[in-house]
Write a protein that holds these residues in place. Structure first.
Motif, PDB file in Angstrom:
ATOM      1  N   LEU A  51     -58.584 -57.698  -4.430  1.00 51.95           N
ATOM      2  CA  LEU A  51     -57.983 -56.471  -3.914  1.00 51.95           C
ATOM      3  C   LEU A  51     -58.370 -55.326  -4.837  1.00 51.95           C
ATOM      4  O   LEU A  51     -58.030 -55.327  -6.022  1.00 51.95           O
ATOM      5  CB  LEU A  51     -56.460 -56.614  -3.855  1.00 51.95           C
ATOM      6  N   ALA A  52     -59.099 -54.332  -4.290  1.00 50.88           N
ATOM      7  CA  ALA A  52     -59.466 -53.147  -5.069  1.00 50.88           C
ATOM      8  C   ALA A  52     -58.302 -52.163  -5.039  1.00 50.88           C
ATOM      9  O   ALA A  52     -57.798 -51.817  -3.962  1.00 50.88           O
ATOM     10  CB  ALA A  52     -60.729 -52.511  -4.492  1.00 50.88           C
ATOM     11  N   THR A  53     -57.863 -51.717  -6.207  1.00 52.21           N
ATOM     12  CA  THR A  53     -56.671 -50.876  -6.300  1.00 52.21           C
ATOM     13  C   THR A  53     -57.039 -49.437  -6.642  1.00 52.21           C
ATOM     14  O   THR A  53     -57.473 -48.687  -5.796  1.00 52.21           O
ATOM     15  CB  THR A  53     -55.691 -51.461  -7.336  1.00 52.21           C
ATOM     16  N   TYR A  60     -51.659 -46.920  -6.547  1.00 55.35           N
ATOM     17  CA  TYR A  60     -52.422 -48.070  -6.046  1.00 55.35           C
ATOM     18  C   TYR A  60     -52.317 -49.245  -6.998  1.00 55.35           C
ATOM     19  O   TYR A  60     -52.183 -50.396  -6.576  1.00 55.35           O
ATOM     20  CB  TYR A  60     -53.894 -47.686  -5.875  1.00 55.35           C
ATOM     21  N   GLY A  64     -50.566 -52.701  -6.035  1.00 56.97           N
ATOM     22  CA  GLY A  64     -51.415 -53.884  -6.100  1.00 56.97           C
ATOM     23  C   GLY A  64     -50.710 -55.052  -6.769  1.00 56.97           C
ATOM     24  O   GLY A  64     -50.819 -56.201  -6.333  1.00 56.97           O
ATOM     25  N   SER A  83     -60.301 -49.424  -9.946  1.00 56.59           N
ATOM     26  CA  SER A  83     -61.387 -48.592  -9.419  1.00 56.59           C
ATOM     27  C   SER A  83     -61.040 -47.131  -9.634  1.00 56.59           C
ATOM     28  O   SER A  83     -59.943 -46.794 -10.115  1.00 56.59           O
ATOM     29  CB  SER A  83     -61.592 -48.870  -7.926  1.00 56.59           C
ATOM     30  N   SER A  86     -60.132 -44.196  -3.664  1.00 53.28           N
ATOM     31  CA  SER A  86     -60.458 -44.528  -2.275  1.00 53.28           C
ATOM     32  C   SER A  86     -61.954 -44.618  -2.014  1.00 53.28           C
ATOM     33  O   SER A  86     -62.438 -45.565  -1.391  1.00 53.28           O
ATOM     34  CB  SER A  86     -59.838 -43.493  -1.333  1.00 53.28           C
ATOM     35  N   ASN A  89     -63.356 -47.568  -3.602  1.00 54.95           N
ATOM     36  CA  ASN A  89     -62.906 -48.781  -2.910  1.00 54.95           C
ATOM     37  C   ASN A  89     -63.718 -49.029  -1.650  1.00 54.95           C
ATOM     38  O   ASN A  89     -64.072 -50.182  -1.333  1.00 54.95           O
ATOM     39  CB  ASN A  89     -61.426 -48.671  -2.561  1.00 54.95           C
ATOM     40  N   ARG A  92     -66.971 -50.489  -2.627  1.00 56.65           N
ATOM     41  CA  ARG A  92     -66.828 -51.898  -3.033  1.00 56.65           C
ATOM     42  C   ARG A  92     -66.723 -52.810  -1.817  1.00 56.65           C
ATOM     43  O   ARG A  92     -67.257 -53.923  -1.807  1.00 56.65           O
ATOM     44  CB  ARG A  92     -65.591 -52.063  -3.925  1.00 56.65           C
ATOM     45  N   LEU A  93     -66.002 -52.377  -0.782  1.00 65.66           N
ATOM     46  CA  LEU A  93     -65.906 -53.168   0.447  1.00 65.66           C
ATOM     47  C   LEU A  93     -67.280 -53.332   1.088  1.00 65.66           C
ATOM     48  O   LEU A  93     -67.658 -54.433   1.516  1.00 65.66           O
ATOM     49  CB  LEU A  93     -64.946 -52.500   1.429  1.00 65.66           C
ATOM     50  N   ALA A  98     -65.314 -56.443  -2.984  1.00 67.99           N
ATOM     51  CA  ALA A  98     -63.873 -56.582  -2.749  1.00 67.99           C
ATOM     52  C   ALA A  98     -63.663 -57.082  -1.331  1.00 67.99           C
ATOM     53  O   ALA A  98     -64.466 -56.806  -0.430  1.00 67.99           O
ATOM     54  CB  ALA A  98     -63.157 -55.250  -2.966  1.00 67.99           C
ATOM     55  N   ALA A 101     -58.832 -53.478   0.296  1.00 66.92           N
ATOM     56  CA  ALA A 101     -58.666 -52.368  -0.638  1.00 66.92           C
ATOM     57  C   ALA A 101     -57.736 -51.316  -0.059  1.00 66.92           C
ATOM     58  O   ALA A 101     -57.531 -51.235   1.160  1.00 66.92           O
ATOM     59  CB  ALA A 101     -60.021 -51.744  -0.959  1.00 66.92           C
TER      60      ALA A 101
END
Length: 448
Positions: A51-53, A60, A64, A83, A86, A89, A92-93, A98, A101
């Motif tokens: 989970l990217a926070t 966040y 998290g 991170s 937003s 994140n 990263r997705l 990740a 996120a």
């Protein structure tokens, strides 16, 4: 009497052992089908995910940790990845770094989200735009920010993109301000030291830095008096009010209502995210964000609204119907097992119908085979009887009688269900018939 009762109990209507042997192949086939389905059909959800926070001391990051604790209750390990925010994140997705996120609304649009194979689990809470300024700035409108030193944070936070849009509807461009890109904690220290004139956050009020700045002397919050107009120009924003005294009623902090504009924080995942985990995250979101807050009523969040990213089908079903039926009464993993296995129930039923027709004949054959195998030996005695002759005639006949006695002893020890007792008694009568033939054999020879 006890011996009689014991013998009676040995005779049953069916033989469980033979029945199990008869249905054994069917059971093995069904077990193999279930095992294959468990591995191949809709694989089990992973037990570990990322989970990217967000930044240190951000909302966040705080949320998290709560999601990590909620999912740990069902044996799912959530690794939190810090991170910039937003925008970082989202990247990263897209890069597969990740699995899920926190992403602020307004970071992308529906077409871009579909093209990038992203889905939303819904919006979680509002993230007001907090513009904190030093008291000496005397800023009443955003146009008065020209020439001031304002920190928007690193590009990956999403705040620079958001604030550029806000400046744009005011007829300003970033070049009109002296923009810095410090992270949240260093930017706060710079504001307190007077090295910058203001800083911009987009965060839930639970963030420790927000809580601190709202109570810091010499720093004030900018009042977006035109908040409703911003929501018309930028539809992903909503108008929220920070009530007077919400921070500290005793000290009357803040001393007035503040009008703010707010995007929403959403939970975003890659399209291949496991459906069962979507249910888990939405249920966790209900526990974490479902209560009343500074800017929300009980039950307002989580919600399928306020997000431009398409909501995942499983999340939308949860918002309509609540938690899946099985998960209301079973543990997560057990409910997930039955939920996955239902897809093989219909094929298995179709398979069991013809197989069930094979089991009764197979059971009957197995029981009767105990009796029929002695008929083979009885037939061999009859054939030997035809070959009796010569001086060893009496010895051969005596040997045949001994063989018949042995067959009869074995038959008497053979156990069959009561429904097949007639075959056993019939065999014993046939043994008696052959024995009489053997005994009459010398008389027949003598008369000849």
């Amino acid at each position: 009497m006890r011996r009689v009762m014991s013998n009676v109990r040995k005779f049953t209507r069916i033989s469980l052992r033979d029945l199990l042997v008869a249905i054994g192949p069917t059971l093995v086939l069904v077990a193999c089908a279930v095992a294959v389905a468990y591995v191949v059909v809709d694989p089990a959800p992973p037990r570990k995910l990322v989970l990217a926070t967000g930044q240190e001391n951000s909302a966040y990051e705080q949320f998290g940790k709560q999601y990590q604790a909620e999912l740990a209750k069902n044996g799912i390990a959530v690794r939190l990845e810090s991170s910039l925010g937003s925008q970082d994140n989202l990247q990263r997705l897209l890069e597969g770094k990740a699995d899920i996120a926190f992403v602020q609304s307004g970071m992308t649009n529906e077409a871009q989200a579909e093209r990038r194979d992203l889905v939303s689990l819904g919006s979680l809470f509002t993230e007001p735009v907090w513009l904190f300024l030093r008291d000496e700035t005397k800023v009443k409108s955003l146009t008065q920010l020209k020439g001031l030193r304002i920190n928007l944070g690193p590009e990956g936070t999403g705040v620079p993109r958001l604030f550029r849009q806000i400046l744009g509807v005011n007829g300003l461009v970033p070049g009109d301000l002296q923009i810095t890109a410090l992270e949240n904690t260093p930017a706060t220290m710079a504001l307190l030291d007077g090295r910058i004139d203001g800083l911009v956050f987009a965060s839930a009020p639970e963030a420790p830095l927000i809580q601190m700045l709202l109570q810091t002397p010499g720093v004030h919050l900018f009042d977006f008096t035109q908040a409703e107009a911003y929501t018309r120009r930028l539809p992903f924003l909503s108008h929220v009010v920070l009530p007077r005294g919400i921070v500290d009623l005793g000290r009357d902090i803040p001393a007035q209502d503040y009008h703010l504009i707010a995007p929403t924080a959403t939970m975003v995942a890659r399209e291949g995210f496991h459906p069962a985990l979507i249910d888990q995250f939405v249920q966790a979101a209900t526990e974490i964000h479902g209560g009343a807050g500074w800017f929300q009523q009980p039950g307002q969040f989580p919600s399928p609204r306020y997000t431009e990213i398409p909501v995942a089908r499983e999340a939308a079903r949860y918002y309509r119907q609540g938690a899946p039926l099985l998960q209301r009464y079973m543990s997560f993993w057990l409910a997930n097992f039955f939920d996955r296995m239902w897809v093989v129930v219909v094929p298995l039923l179709a398979l069991l119908i013809p197989l069930s027709r094979v089991v009764p004949p197979l059971y009957v054959w197995r029981i009767r085979s105990r009796v029929y195998r002695w008929y083979g030996q009885l037939r061999a005695v009859e054939q030997s009887l035809e070959e009796v002759q010569g001086e060893r005639r009496d010895e051969q006949l005596a040997d045949l009688l001994r063989r018949l006695d042995e067959i009869e002893r074995n038959v008497n020890q053979t156990s069959v269900p009561l429904a097949f007792a007639d075959a056993l008694y019939e065999l014993r009568s046939h043994i008696h018939f052959v024995r009489e033939r053997v005994r009459r054999m010398p008389d027949t020879a003598a008369s000849a």
